[in-house]
Design an enzyme around this catalytic site. Structure first.
Site, PDB file in Angstrom:
ATOM      1  N   CYS A   1      -4.529  -3.024   2.891  1.00  0.00           N
ATOM      2  CA  CYS A   1      -4.198  -2.927   4.498  1.00  0.00           C
ATOM      3  C   CYS A   1      -5.492  -3.666   5.244  1.00  0.00           C
ATOM      4  O   CYS A   1      -5.919  -4.582   5.342  1.00  0.00           O
ATOM      5  CB  CYS A   1      -3.994  -1.659   4.773  1.00  0.00           C
TER       6      CYS A   1
ATOM      7  N   LYS B   1      -9.839   1.807  -1.683  1.00  0.00           N
ATOM      8  CA  LYS B   1      -9.771   1.136  -0.137  1.00  0.00           C
ATOM      9  C   LYS B   1     -11.187   1.620   0.339  1.00  0.00           C
ATOM     10  O   LYS B   1     -11.697   2.811   0.553  1.00  0.00           O
ATOM     11  CB  LYS B   1      -8.776   1.647   0.816  1.00  0.00           C
TER      12      LYS B   1
ATOM     13  N   GLU C   1       1.016  -1.262   0.094  1.00  0.00           N
ATOM     14  CA  GLU C   1       0.071  -0.107  -0.005  1.00  0.00           C
ATOM     15  C   GLU C   1       0.966   1.164  -0.035  1.00  0.00           C
ATOM     16  O   GLU C   1       2.004   1.224   0.846  1.00  0.00           O
ATOM     17  CB  GLU C   1      -0.821  -0.119   1.156  1.00  0.00           C
TER      18      GLU C   1
END
Lengths: 315, 315
Positions: free
Chosen positions: B172, B123, B47
């Site tokens: 993540c 995300k 990331e």
């Protein structure tokens, strides 16, 4: 005030098809007494604890009928309920349920230390097949012998003597489906009770999964989902060789951090204990923390979970 | 025909705030070359791979703006894209995205061996806070610096050279949310790529979680969700001490059985490799098997997952 509840996982060795109910109840009562001596206030027993795992057999209706409980308690389980109340120990237990109208479910019950039922659950994720698979030594006929659970994933608060934990239940294969855990987590569950009967290997040959791999999967599923939902979990096997078919053990008590704090070492009747700090989960789910569900979840992104059952892959 | 794809996890050591882009690209290109020498066809990077994890700082707009990529590729990343295409290695990479209209996302991209973008993701599960928390040495300002991803959980098939796997992505904190994994699983995902920057400890003191516990959580989350969804997963850290804040390592490649088949040993730049048999997941999800989603899931029981964001506990 500290909210520590001592729980027991009451793993059972096999119940052979030929075992009579009295022999099985005597073993369960011995486990209850051991749990009570260890200071446990709640003892978790396996799925279908009172019988053999009968979905492995294609059965005639006359034999099949005998495996179901018409109500709970009933005379064939009463000594177990009575002994638990006398000891002041509550319990989770799995059993085959038949309703007054003849509907059949793979069910579980949590009973408080006063002998009163606190919560009932009917297994949602039934594995196996509806049809008998020809040429197989053992079947997995849960889809034939049970209806899908129709109660959702209910929770209830336990009594003051247990520090009023939010209690939830799953049964066996349910523990591998994060959807059920999340439905409990969204109700603030603090302790999930689970009973299981899981094949130690493919009794019909073929898949090549070892008992070690299956035990690893069983434990990992509970660890990860306990962590994702900031809850304690007690996951309890019926283990050993039952009617010629091997069942994994590995009963465990898991913290909201996903840590196994106690695990059974045998494939037989065995009690393991742990002190569960019911506030331990707050670390994960407290406001602003990693698992503050309301702050971080994006339900509008999850619609696929309820709008399709199976896989829709790109071409 | 066998569908084996060799993949690399290209773990990166820290990118300091003072590091210039050229130095970071040079390290990323060295990792690409190492992956290519090892025979990998796809290399997974972390990331926010091109920058420091800038959400740890409250930043003025002038500095903040410099961390976002206006398009992909662009001159400041072109040498990396060019080298990958020359090597015939595709990649997953995380980056801070700003759109033409000024919207900002924590995004990732999969690029094929021919240099063409295959799939983009933004995300969904942004951790941290919107407001600066006073008195803290380090912030977690993802909710301030990014909008929630608006692309859902998309998948795409990779090229013939990769045996056309169904590819999905997470970033993540997403790896800890089973909802996202299941949305990918319901699209038949066969390989999930994940990059992360995860604090090794609470840099502001307090929580008492060790780097070991956090690495355990990071790995377990990937193992369990890979197993539940019968998919390979490649989960890759930016690791080590970045601008004074520790990041865990533990980059890993996980099989559809939830087994870690390769794991990084360092907290620095490190390539690990694995041969992923893309048909291995069929064992779990094939018709009649344990994770035959269409056969066993009960979406009507899961409505709570989309109808409420946070916990609604019993009184």
């Amino acid at each position: 005030m500290s909210r520590v509840l001592r729980v027991a996982a009451a793993q059972m060795g096999p119940n052979q098809r030929a075992d009579d109910r009295e022999a099985i109840l005597a073993r369960m009562i011995a486990l209850l007494e051991q749990a009570a001596r260890g200071g446990a206030r709640l003892a978790v027993f396996p799925e279908l604890a009172f019988t053999t795992f009968f979905p492995r057999w294609p059965l005639e209706e006359a034999e099949l009928r005998a495996y179901y409980e018409q109500r709970m308690p009933n005379p064939a389980v009463q000594p177990f309920f009575d002994r638990a109340r006398a000891l002041g120990v509550g319990f989770y237990v799995g059993y085959a349920e038949v309703t007054g109208s003849g509907r059949r479910f793979n069910s579980s019950l949590i009973v408080g230390p006063d002998g009163e039922a606190l919560l009932k659950y009917r297994k949602v994720h039934l594995p196996g097949s509806q049809e008998v698979r020809e040429g197989q030594r053992f079947q997995q006929l849960e889809k034939r012998y049970f209806e899908y659970g129709d109660l959702g994933f209910p929770v209830a608060r336990g009594p003051e003597a247990w520090h009023r934990p939010v209690l939830g239940m799953l049964i066996c294969n349910d523990r591998r489906w994060p959807e059920g855990w999340r439905c409990l987590g969204l109700q603030g569950v603090e302790l999930v009770c689970i009973g299981y009967n899981s094949a130690a290997y493919d009794p019909n040959g073929g898949e090549g999964e070892s008992a070690e791999l299956r035990t690893f999967h069983s434990t990992m599923a509970v660890q990860a989902n306990a962590y994702f939902n900031s809850t304690w979990a007690v996951s309890v096997a019926k283990a050993g060789v039952e009617d010629g078919s091997g069942l994994i053990g590995g009963s465990c008590i898991v913290s909201p951090n996903g840590i196994v704090v106690a695990q059974a070492k045998s494939l037989g009747d065995e009690v393991i204990l742990a002190d569960c700090d019911l506030d331990a989960g707050l670390h994960g789910r407290a406001p602003g923390k990693m698992f503050d569900l309301g702050l971080h979840r994006r339900p509008e992104m999850y619609r696929r979970i309820v709008e399709q059952a199976g896989i829709e892959a790109p071409p």
